[in-house]
Write an enzyme that holds these catalytic residues in place. Structure first.
Site, PDB file in Angstrom:
ATOM      1  N   CYS A  20       0.580  -1.067   0.074  1.00  0.00           N
ATOM      2  CA  CYS A  20       0.172   0.466  -0.161  1.00  0.00           C
ATOM      3  C   CYS A  20       0.434   0.942  -0.024  1.00  0.00           C
ATOM      4  CB  CYS A  20      -0.507  -0.115   1.879  1.00  0.00           C
ATOM      5  SG  CYS A  20       0.075   0.181   2.793  1.00  0.00           S
ATOM      6  N   HIS A  49       5.688  -4.889   8.487  1.00  0.00           N
ATOM      7  CA  HIS A  49       5.684  -6.338   8.889  1.00  0.00           C
ATOM      8  C   HIS A  49       6.086  -7.059   8.440  1.00  0.00           C
ATOM      9  CE1 HIS A  49       3.044  -5.287  12.950  1.00  0.00           C
ATOM     10  NE2 HIS A  49       4.658  -5.321  13.040  1.00  0.00           N
ATOM     11  N   HIS A  83       3.692   1.940  11.366  1.00  0.00           N
ATOM     12  CA  HIS A  83       2.563   1.792  12.920  1.00  0.00           C
ATOM     13  C   HIS A  83       2.426   2.652  13.554  1.00  0.00           C
ATOM     14  CE1 HIS A  83       4.348  -1.895  11.700  1.00  0.00           C
ATOM     15  NE2 HIS A  83       3.796  -2.105  11.237  1.00  0.00           N
ATOM     16  N   CYS A 105       2.211   5.981   8.838  1.00  0.00           N
ATOM     17  CA  CYS A 105       1.450   5.759   7.530  1.00  0.00           C
ATOM     18  C   CYS A 105       0.433   7.206   8.201  1.00  0.00           C
ATOM     19  CB  CYS A 105       0.786   4.706   7.631  1.00  0.00           C
ATOM     20  SG  CYS A 105      -0.910   5.569   5.992  1.00  0.00           S
ATOM     21  N   GLU A 135       0.050  -0.485  16.267  1.00  0.00           N
ATOM     22  CA  GLU A 135      -0.227   0.745  16.133  1.00  0.00           C
ATOM     23  C   GLU A 135      -1.495   0.996  17.660  1.00  0.00           C
ATOM     24  OE1 GLU A 135      -2.754   0.688  11.806  1.00  0.00           O
ATOM     25  OE2 GLU A 135      -4.212   1.831  13.244  1.00  0.00           O
ATOM     26  N   CYS A 204      -8.350   1.610   6.565  1.00  0.00           N
ATOM     27  CA  CYS A 204      -7.613   2.325   5.386  1.00  0.00           C
ATOM     28  C   CYS A 204      -8.155   1.100   4.421  1.00  0.00           C
ATOM     29  CB  CYS A 204      -6.314   2.591   5.550  1.00  0.00           C
ATOM     30  SG  CYS A 204      -5.554   0.824   5.359  1.00  0.00           S
ATOM     31  N   SER A 232       1.217  -9.388  11.139  1.00  0.00           N
ATOM     32  CA  SER A 232       0.372  -8.386   9.765  1.00  0.00           C
ATOM     33  C   SER A 232      -0.943  -8.636  10.044  1.00  0.00           C
ATOM     34  CB  SER A 232       1.131  -8.669   8.667  1.00  0.00           C
ATOM     35  OG  SER A 232       0.310  -8.004   7.482  1.00  0.00           O
ATOM     36  N   ASN A 234      -3.222  -6.488   9.088  1.00  0.00           N
ATOM     37  CA  ASN A 234      -3.963  -6.541   7.339  1.00  0.00           C
ATOM     38  C   ASN A 234      -3.609  -8.016   6.928  1.00  0.00           C
ATOM     39  OD1 ASN A 234      -2.388  -6.073   5.108  1.00  0.00           O
ATOM     40  ND2 ASN A 234      -1.700  -5.145   5.846  1.00  0.00           N
ATOM     41  N   SER A 277       2.019  -5.461   4.060  1.00  0.00           N
ATOM     42  CA  SER A 277       3.526  -5.145   4.001  1.00  0.00           C
ATOM     43  C   SER A 277       4.710  -6.044   2.988  1.00  0.00           C
ATOM     44  CB  SER A 277       3.583  -4.976   5.164  1.00  0.00           C
ATOM     45  OG  SER A 277       2.501  -6.668   5.722  1.00  0.00           O
TER      46      SER A 277
HETATM   47  S1  SF4 Z   1      -2.924   2.735   7.412  1.00  0.00           S
HETATM   48 FE1  SF4 Z   1      -1.424   0.826   7.066  1.00  0.00          FE
HETATM   49  S2  SF4 Z   1      -2.221  -0.816   5.442  1.00  0.00           S
HETATM   50 FE2  SF4 Z   1      -3.044   1.210   5.416  1.00  0.00          FE
HETATM   51  S3  SF4 Z   1      -2.128   2.462   3.938  1.00  0.00           S
HETATM   52 FE3  SF4 Z   1      -1.640   3.070   5.459  1.00  0.00          FE
HETATM   53  S4  SF4 Z   1       0.056   1.894   6.261  1.00  0.00           S
HETATM   54 FE4  SF4 Z   1      -0.971   1.431   4.610  1.00  0.00          FE
END
Ligand code: SF4
Length: 323
Positions: A20, A49, A83, A105, A135, A204, A232, A234, A277
């Site tokens: 991402c 991760h 994170h 992010c 996170e 997200c 990870s 997600n 990731s």
């Molecule tokens: S919140 Fe995490 S999964 Fe979503 S865009 Fe940002 S880094 Fe990527």
């Protein structure tokens, strides 16, 4: 065995999958810092991760630590992972005079700011997320202890007792299951109709789109591989989404060497996706491993188009501009 003797296997490749915009930015931040300042570059927590990504950066001179006290006094950059971190971390870096670069992010930072605004407005905050995930630790650490209550499930939402039911807000982790989160939010809204929050959740775009693509593919395959790390969030959610969407044989795989071929055998249709990731090279490696055993044909199934881009942290952007 000749090609003709291999059993046919149709691979349905989920799109979007893999990196991402937040992960690309975090990895580029470390690479950029290594090229501008030279090694070592310290990174607090795995930048993203994924073992493959971490090992590649380590080979270039990144040193991964879990806490700042593992870093000697140094002029070398110290990068915070995608994170996000509790407020105490940049504060401690500043106290020690460390050169900190924040690769959090921007979509995680957005949740931090939401929580802060709710707190400033005097609201008690519920964070929907998984205990212990970095996170979640970072988001909890934006506010004083006790300001945020973490809940993880519908059961938690049903028994949550707020201090003042009419002055509540919620925020969420960015990498949750869309369906599970909707169920938790529904319980909170039913119990506390005045609860403030985002339109739906803070999940997200990348998490949402990867789950959508898995939902399109899972009902049509005999097995589903999610390329990603067990750490990870997600990636783990993608495995759950695949199972819930009708593919009981869904599994998380880090590398081709992790595949237990007994899990496959006589399958004719395989779904493949990758967590946010996981680099595409690992997807290719896994397709290559199947191609040694099956006559593979690949079809991409697309659920969304992505064009998200996040610029590098400012200090690194300025080094780009100076070139
Ligand atoms: S919140 Fe995490 S999964 Fe979503 S865009 Fe940002 S880094 Fe990527």
């Amino acid at each position: 065995m000749t090609i003709q003797e291999k059993p046919p296997l149709k691979v349905l490749l989920c799109s979007p999958r893999g990196f991402c915009a937040g992960v690309v930015r975090a990895i580029e931040s470390v690479e950029r810092a290594l090229s501008v300042y030279g090694p070592p570059v310290y990174v607090r927590h795995e930048i993203v991760h994924n073992r493959y990504v971490v090992e590649a950066l380590r080979a270039k001179g990144a040193i991964f630590v879990e806490e700042l006290d593992e870093i000697p006094d140094t002029d070398a950059p110290v990068i915070f992972s995608a994170h996000g971190v509790a407020r105490s971390v940049p504060a401690e870096a500043a106290r020690r005079g460390l050169f900190a670069l924040d690769a959090t992010c921007p979509l995680v930072t957005k949740v931090h700011r939401e929580a802060e605004i709710h707190h400033r407005r005097g609201r008690e905050i519920v964070l929907i997320g998984h205990p212990g995930h970095p996170e979640v630790i970072g988001t909890l650490g934006q506010l004083p202890p006790g300001a945020v209550t973490l809940i993880e499930s519908v059961a938690d939402a049903k028994i949550f007792v707020p201090r003042a039911a009419d002055n509540l807000a919620y925020v969420t982790q960015t990498t949750l299951s869309v369906q599970d989160t909707a169920d938790i939010v529904a319980v909170l809204k039913r119990r506390f109709p005045a609860i403030a929050g985002p339109n739906k959740d803070d999940i997200c775009y990348a998490t949402t789109n990867r789950q959508e693509a898995v939902k399109c593919v899972a009902p049509h395959v005999d097995a589903m591989i999610v390329v990603g790390s067990p750490k990870s969030s997600n990636s783990q959610r993608l495995t759950e989404v695949a199972k819930r969407a009708g593919c009981a044989r869904a599994m998380l795989v880090q590398r081709a060497s992790d595949i237990d071929w007994n899990d496959f055998g006589a399958i004719t249709r395989l779904g493949i996706t990758a967590g946010a990731s996981a680099p595409e090279i690992l997807v290719e490696e896994i397709i290559g491993a199947f191609a040694q055993r099956y006559a593979v044909s690949v079809e991409t199934v697309s659920a969304a188009t992505e064009d998200m881009f996040f610029p590098l942290p400012r200090a690194l952007r300025e080094t780009q501009a100076a070139e």
